[in-house]
Structures are given as structure tokens and as C-alpha cells.
Design a protein around this motif. Structure first.
Motif, mmCIF file in Angstrom:
data_model
loop_
_atom_site.group_PDB
_atom_site.id
_atom_site.type_symbol
_atom_site.label_atom_id
_atom_site.label_comp_id
_atom_site.label_asym_id
_atom_site.label_seq_id
_atom_site.Cartn_x
_atom_site.Cartn_y
_atom_site.Cartn_z
ATOM 1 N N ASP A 246 -32.572 -23.510 14.119
ATOM 2 C CA ASP A 246 -33.833 -22.999 13.585
ATOM 3 C C ASP A 246 -34.970 -23.061 14.593
ATOM 4 O O ASP A 246 -35.906 -22.260 14.532
ATOM 5 C CB ASP A 246 -34.220 -23.770 12.314
ATOM 6 N N ASP A 247 -34.905 -24.020 15.528
ATOM 7 C CA ASP A 247 -35.949 -24.104 16.553
ATOM 8 C C ASP A 247 -35.602 -23.277 17.787
ATOM 9 O O ASP A 247 -36.261 -23.372 18.821
ATOM 10 C CB ASP A 247 -36.198 -25.560 16.954
ATOM 11 N N ASN B 212 -35.175 -18.212 27.185
ATOM 12 C CA ASN B 212 -34.558 -17.182 26.354
ATOM 13 C C ASN B 212 -35.572 -16.115 25.946
ATOM 14 O O ASN B 212 -36.731 -16.413 25.694
ATOM 15 C CB ASN B 212 -33.978 -17.843 25.091
ATOM 16 N N ASN B 213 -35.116 -14.897 25.917
ATOM 17 C CA ASN B 213 -35.897 -13.772 25.409
ATOM 18 C C ASN B 213 -35.251 -13.342 24.094
ATOM 19 O O ASN B 213 -34.044 -13.070 24.091
ATOM 20 C CB ASN B 213 -35.858 -12.625 26.434
ATOM 21 N N PRO B 214 -35.983 -13.317 22.974
ATOM 22 C CA PRO B 214 -37.441 -13.253 22.843
ATOM 23 C C PRO B 214 -38.129 -14.561 22.458
ATOM 24 O O PRO B 214 -39.307 -14.545 22.102
ATOM 25 C CB PRO B 214 -37.597 -12.257 21.696
ATOM 26 N N THR B 215 -37.435 -15.688 22.498
ATOM 27 C CA THR B 215 -38.028 -16.909 21.961
ATOM 28 C C THR B 215 -38.759 -17.749 23.000
ATOM 29 O O THR B 215 -39.587 -18.578 22.648
ATOM 30 C CB THR B 215 -36.941 -17.777 21.302
ATOM 31 N N GLY B 216 -38.417 -17.597 24.287
ATOM 32 C CA GLY B 216 -39.042 -18.398 25.329
ATOM 33 C C GLY B 216 -38.412 -19.759 25.535
ATOM 34 O O GLY B 216 -38.888 -20.554 26.342
ATOM 35 N N THR B 217 -37.320 -20.036 24.828
ATOM 36 C CA THR B 217 -36.693 -21.358 24.845
ATOM 37 C C THR B 217 -35.917 -21.601 26.131
ATOM 38 O O THR B 217 -35.062 -20.800 26.513
ATOM 39 C CB THR B 217 -35.722 -21.482 23.654
ATOM 40 N N ALA B 218 -36.190 -22.738 26.783
ATOM 41 C CA ALA B 218 -35.419 -23.136 27.959
ATOM 42 C C ALA B 218 -34.197 -23.934 27.529
ATOM 43 O O ALA B 218 -34.220 -24.650 26.525
ATOM 44 C CB ALA B 218 -36.282 -23.957 28.904
ATOM 45 N N THR B 219 -33.110 -23.806 28.293
ATOM 46 C CA THR B 219 -31.866 -24.515 27.995
ATOM 47 C C THR B 219 -31.726 -25.698 28.944
ATOM 48 O O THR B 219 -31.759 -25.517 30.165
ATOM 49 C CB THR B 219 -30.652 -23.584 28.152
ATOM 50 N N PRO B 220 -31.536 -26.916 28.430
ATOM 51 C CA PRO B 220 -31.420 -28.089 29.306
ATOM 52 C C PRO B 220 -30.213 -27.991 30.232
ATOM 53 O O PRO B 220 -29.169 -27.446 29.872
ATOM 54 C CB PRO B 220 -31.265 -29.251 28.317
ATOM 55 N N SER B 221 -30.364 -28.536 31.424
ATOM 56 C CA SER B 221 -29.268 -28.530 32.389
ATOM 57 C C SER B 221 -28.033 -29.238 31.847
ATOM 58 O O SER B 221 -26.905 -28.850 32.150
ATOM 59 C CB SER B 221 -29.711 -29.184 33.700
ATOM 60 N N GLU B 222 -28.248 -30.272 31.044
ATOM 61 C CA GLU B 222 -27.118 -31.018 30.492
ATOM 62 C C GLU B 222 -26.247 -30.130 29.610
ATOM 63 O O GLU B 222 -25.016 -30.234 29.617
ATOM 64 C CB GLU B 222 -27.618 -32.225 29.693
ATOM 65 N N LEU B 223 -26.884 -29.232 28.850
ATOM 66 C CA LEU B 223 -26.116 -28.318 28.012
ATOM 67 C C LEU B 223 -25.361 -27.312 28.873
ATOM 68 O O LEU B 223 -24.201 -26.981 28.597
ATOM 69 C CB LEU B 223 -27.033 -27.605 27.016
ATOM 70 N N ASN C 25 -43.276 -15.931 29.922
ATOM 71 C CA ASN C 25 -44.633 -15.385 29.960
ATOM 72 C C ASN C 25 -44.945 -14.626 28.676
ATOM 73 O O ASN C 25 -45.635 -13.603 28.685
ATOM 74 C CB ASN C 25 -44.826 -14.466 31.174
ATOM 75 N N PHE C 26 -44.449 -15.141 27.559
ATOM 76 C CA PHE C 26 -44.694 -14.539 26.250
ATOM 77 C C PHE C 26 -44.605 -15.619 25.190
ATOM 78 O O PHE C 26 -44.131 -16.744 25.442
ATOM 79 C CB PHE C 26 -43.694 -13.412 25.962
ATOM 80 N N VAL C 27 -45.038 -15.252 23.988
ATOM 81 C CA VAL C 27 -44.995 -16.174 22.856
ATOM 82 C C VAL C 27 -44.445 -15.419 21.652
ATOM 83 O O VAL C 27 -44.890 -14.310 21.337
ATOM 84 C CB VAL C 27 -46.398 -16.726 22.543
ATOM 85 N N LEU C 28 -43.476 -16.029 20.976
ATOM 86 C CA LEU C 28 -42.947 -15.501 19.716
ATOM 87 C C LEU C 28 -43.693 -16.194 18.585
ATOM 88 O O LEU C 28 -43.764 -17.437 18.562
ATOM 89 C CB LEU C 28 -41.445 -15.771 19.624
ATOM 90 N N ALA D 58 -42.950 -20.342 18.539
ATOM 91 C CA ALA D 58 -41.781 -20.874 19.243
ATOM 92 C C ALA D 58 -42.227 -21.457 20.577
ATOM 93 O O ALA D 58 -43.036 -20.856 21.292
ATOM 94 C CB ALA D 58 -40.749 -19.778 19.468
ATOM 95 N N GLU D 59 -41.708 -22.616 20.918
ATOM 96 C CA GLU D 59 -42.045 -23.251 22.189
ATOM 97 C C GLU D 59 -41.558 -22.370 23.338
ATOM 98 O O GLU D 59 -40.379 -22.031 23.398
ATOM 99 C CB GLU D 59 -41.404 -24.626 22.251
#
Length: 376
Positions: A138-139, A165-176, A303-306, A298-299
Motif C-alpha cells: 500500500d505504501d 519508481n515511476n509513477p510513485t517515486g519510491t526508491a528500492t533499498p539495495s538490500e532488496l 522529480n515528481f510527486v504522486l 507518496a514518498e
């Protein structure tokens, strides 16, 4: 004249529409995550001279290996990369298509994590690659256990993660990403189109390239470099992956003018990345303002915000457009995406959104300026 439906089109293309966000002539365009700042004057001057010089040789084919540009990009990326680790194409869209031409195809599959970039299914469709999905939480983060379990069960030939991530802007941790690399039997592509906009401390997948010969990091010059019109995408990977792309690329796929222009832009990277810092600040200020206005945000490390959520997001989109502000109607139902723009564009967006809220009777309040926004 015949109609498209009258032609012997591939069945999977029947009823499909071409990709494309609206390109409308409005005062404030905040829908396709462009860098709103034009190229610096010194860069434009150098670019004009370089293109004029290059034009004298347009009767000859360009360097099909783009060796000089690849060397410049390797130097920009750092991490001990060389030209042999870098491949270039007409935007990251062509980079992705070449990767799926080489590693996807009939009988093979691509695993992604929606909601994510809307072109990914089209890359798969156009290369006859089956699509597999692991929905985000959900986040909008990726559940590592679900990702690893699905990879172990479905055995995809390619795993593709956009970070941010596009369109949410979410970064994926290196550990994942490391967990995915350990589980994946095939190629793992990390799409870092917006990496330069990430907040300090956000690690790039470039750090993971040593020891991971099936990892690919895709980048673009369209966003941070303000080079969207130049159409230059690239990847960093093991040289064997680059060789695979060289097999499927079209002859002389990258023009001499594109190569020369991109090299000029790279020479001005310090100035251009200064614009990135300004846009990062605008993004954070915008996210704060939208949150204080009572909306979900969304965090974002892009360079965008959802933002949302709206019962009728199209009405909000149209209301903004009627006021000369174009945002993107994309992503999960009820959400809209707005690009970070200049301070003037951000002010116009905020004013327009408040007017739309009053018109549609939306529960959006006009937040008082924060300490950062207050006049000094």
C-alpha cells in the motif's frame, strides 16, 4: 483509405493505442517529468558549434559503437566503469527494448512490480515476452518476501525494478535488490531514470555491479540533464550484456548529432546537476504543501510527486487543465502525478489546485506557509 482494423495487424495489437502523454500547449506543463530549465547559455553556444562541425560529416555514417560517448558516460558514472560497461541508445526506451530483444522473447517472461512505468507492458508486448507481476504494498514499496517467493516459483527470465519508481517515486533499498539478484535465474534490470533526484544517502544499484554479471542499471539523460529532446539513454552492466545489445541493435542506431550533443551536455554536468538540486528542493516543498493541504502523498525520490486520492481524479485533472496547468492522470485509481517545476510553476499549480478544490467541493485546505516557505 483503409482503416487500421482492415490491415493484417498482429492480433495482440488490435485495439491498442499508441503510448503518449498529452502534449498540449498550456502555460504550465507538469505532466511528463521534464526538467523545466533550459540548457545553460554556455552549453547552448558550445552545442551550436559542435553540431555545425559535425554537420560537415553527415554524408558519412556515425560511429556505430559510440565509443567516445560511452567513455564519457563511464567517467560520469564512476564506480570504476569503462566504455566496455556502457551501452547507449535513443532514450532508455530503446535500451529496454534491446534488452528484451536479447533476453526476453517468445517463451520467456518479464517480472515487474506494479504500479510502475506504463511502458513496461509495451516493451514486453512488442518483443513477445510474457508479463508477470508482483503488486507493491500500500505504501508502494516492494515486499521482499513476496518478490523472492514469486521469483523462485515463476523463474522469470528478466526482473525489472524502477528505482525510483515511476509513477510513485519510491526508491528500492539495495538490500532488496541484492535479495532479488540472489533469487533471480536471469537478468535483473534496475531502471534508474530518476536516480540523480534521489535524496542524500540513497544508494545506486551501480554499487552492486561488481560480482553481479546479470545486473543491468539503466539511466537516461532526459531528466537530470534536461536532454529530453536529445533522446539519449544508456545502461551500465557487464561487458557481455553490452555485447548482447550490440547483436540486436539496428545498424547505426544512434546518430552522429545525438552522440555529439550528449557529449557536450556531459561536459556541462556540474551546471545541469545544480538544477537538479533546485528541483529536489521544489519536490520536497511540494510534497510538504500537499500533505499539509490534507492529501495523501507518496514518498518520492524522483522529480515528481504522486498525490491523491480523489473520487473523480479526471475532474481534478480537467479542472487543473482548464486553468492552464497540465499534470498526469496515471498510476493507481484516484491518484495524480505532478512534476517538480520552477518556483513560478509550483505556485501556479498550488493556486490552480485550490481553485479546483473550491469548485469541486474537495476537502483540501489552504495550508499556511511553513517556516521554509515564509518570507524572510
Amino acid at each position: 483509405m483503409s482503416r487500421l482494423a482492415d490491415l493484417p495487424l498482429r492480433p495482440e495489437l488490435a485495439g491498442q493505442e499508441p503510448y503518449g502523454a498529452p502534449q498540449l500547449d498550456v502555460p504550465v506543463r507538469l505532466n511528463v517529468n521534464e526538467n523545466p530549465y533550459p540548457a545553460p547559455a554556455a552549453m547552448r553556444t558550445e552545442l551550436g558549434a559542435a553540431i555545425a562541425e559535425e554537420a560537415a560529416g553527415l554524408n558519412r555514417y556515425p560511429d556505430r559503437e559510440a565509443a567516445d560517448l560511452r567513455a564519457d558516460l563511464a567517467a560520469y558514472l564512476g564506480h570504476g566503469l569503462t566504455a566496455a560497461n556502457v551501452w547507449v541508445a535513443n532514450g532508455s526506451n530503446e535500451v529496454m527494448t534491446q534488452l528484451l530483444q536479447a533476453f526476453g522473447g517468445p517463451g520467456r517472461s518479464l517480472l515487474t512490480f506494479p504500479p510502475t512505468y506504463s511502458m513496461y507492458p509495451e516493451y514486453a508486448r512488442n518483443t513477445h515476452t510474457a508479463m508477470l507481476h508482483v503488486p507493491r504494498r500500500d505504501d508502494f514499496s516492494i515486499d521482499p518476501d513476496a518478490a523472492v517467493a514469486e521469483i523462485a516459483e515463476r523463474r522469470p527470465d528478466v526482473v525489472l525494478i524502477a528505482s525510483p519508481n515511476n509513477p510513485t517515486g519510491t526508491a528500492t533499498p539495495s538490500e532488496l535488490i541484492e535479495a532479488v539478484l540472489a533469487a533471480a535465474p536471469g537478468l535483473v534490470i534496475i531502471d534508474e531514470a530518476y536516480a540523480e533526484f534521489a535524496r542524500p544517502g540513497t544508494r545506486s544499484a551501480l554499487e552492486l555491479l561488481p560480482g553481479h554479471p546479470r545486473l543491468v542499471v539503466s539511466r537516461t539523460m532526459s531528466k537530470a540533464f534536461g536532454f529530453a529532446g536529445g533522446r539519449l539513454g544508456y545502461l551500465a552492466a557487464d561487458p557481455a550484456v553490452v555485447d548482447a545489445c550490440r547483436i540486436v541493435r539496428l545498424p547505426y542506431h544512434l546518430s552522429a548529432l545525438s552522440q555529439r550533443a550528449a557529449r557536450v551536455a556531459l561536459r556541462h554536468s556540474a551546471e545541469l546537476l545544480g538544477q537538479v538540486a533546485a528541483l529536489r528542493a521544489e519536490r520536497d516543498g511540494l510534497a510538504d504543501w500537499l500533505t499539509r493541504a490534507g492529501l495523501r502523498v507518496a514518498e518520492s525520490d524522483a522529480n515528481f510527486v504522486l498525490f491523491g486520492t480523489f473520487t473523480d481524479r479526471h475532474a481534478v485533472w480537467q479542472g487543473l487543465l482548464d486553468r492552464g496547468v497540465l499534470v498526469r492522470e496515471t498510476g493507481p485509481a484516484g491518484w495524480l502525478r505532478v512534476s517538480a517545476g520552477t518556483p513560478q510553476e509550483m505556485a501556479a499549480f498550488r493556486d490552480a489546485l485550490l481553485e479546483v478544490a473550491r469548485e469541486l467541493d474537495l476537502p483540501i485546505t489552504d495550508p499556511r506557509p511553513s517556516a521554509e516557505e515564509a518570507p524572510r
